[in-house]
Scaffold this motif. Sequence first.
Motif, PDB file in Angstrom:
ATOM      1  N   SER A  40       0.828  -1.198   0.000  1.00 47.00           N
ATOM      2  CA  SER A  40       0.000   0.000   0.000  1.00 47.00           C
ATOM      3  C   SER A  40       0.865   1.252   0.000  1.00 47.00           C
ATOM      4  N   TRP A  41       1.893   1.246   0.832  1.00 51.00           N
ATOM      5  CA  TRP A  41       2.812   2.388   0.867  1.00 51.00           C
ATOM      6  C   TRP A  41       3.509   2.549  -0.486  1.00 51.00           C
ATOM      7  N   SER A  44       1.022   3.806  -3.141  1.00 54.49           N
ATOM      8  CA  SER A  44       0.696   5.214  -2.933  1.00 54.49           C
ATOM      9  C   SER A  44       1.873   6.111  -3.307  1.00 54.49           C
ATOM     10  N   SER A  49      -2.731   8.558  -4.265  1.00 49.03           N
ATOM     11  CA  SER A  49      -3.931   8.012  -3.619  1.00 49.03           C
ATOM     12  C   SER A  49      -5.150   8.354  -4.449  1.00 49.03           C
ATOM     13  N   VAL A  53     -11.194   4.484  -0.634  1.00 47.57           N
ATOM     14  CA  VAL A  53     -10.322   4.316   0.530  1.00 47.57           C
ATOM     15  C   VAL A  53     -11.071   3.465   1.557  1.00 47.57           C
ATOM     16  N   PHE A  57      -6.550   2.694   3.435  1.00 43.86           N
ATOM     17  CA  PHE A  57      -5.816   2.307   2.230  1.00 43.86           C
ATOM     18  C   PHE A  57      -6.586   2.749   0.994  1.00 43.86           C
ATOM     19  N   ALA A  58      -5.894   3.435   0.074  1.00 45.11           N
ATOM     20  CA  ALA A  58      -6.469   3.684  -1.248  1.00 45.11           C
ATOM     21  C   ALA A  58      -6.349   2.354  -1.992  1.00 45.11           C
ATOM     22  N   PRO A  61      -4.251   1.734  -5.748  1.00 48.40           N
ATOM     23  CA  PRO A  61      -2.790   1.766  -5.663  1.00 48.40           C
ATOM     24  C   PRO A  61      -2.236   0.741  -4.676  1.00 48.40           C
ATOM     25  N   ALA A  62      -2.989   0.426  -3.630  1.00 49.05           N
ATOM     26  CA  ALA A  62      -2.525  -0.554  -2.641  1.00 49.05           C
ATOM     27  C   ALA A  62      -2.407  -1.937  -3.267  1.00 49.05           C
TER      28      ALA A  62
END
Length: 87
Positions: A40-41, A44, A49, A53, A57-58, A61-62
């Motif tokens: 996730s990081w 993003s 993002s 969500v 977490f978006a 992208p995650a």
Amino acid sequence: MSFLWALVVGGIIGWLAGLITGRDVPGGIIGNIIAGFIGSWLGSAIFGSFGPVVGGFAIIPAIIGSIILVLIVSFIMRKMRGNHKHA
């Protein structure tokens, strides 16, 4: 409660990444949670993002970041296993 929700969502994201790539995440449930959080990081950081969500977490992208992470980890694990067989 939000921390527990983040753990559940992180685990599901890591699990989905493993399903999509067809590779197991090392470490079982804990590995899925870690892959979900780090993926996730990573997603993003690369894609920003966007999208829905859930649990902080978006999701889009995650999942993409987790897929990238699972592919990288499985590649490294395969190379490590391959080196031990030749030794």
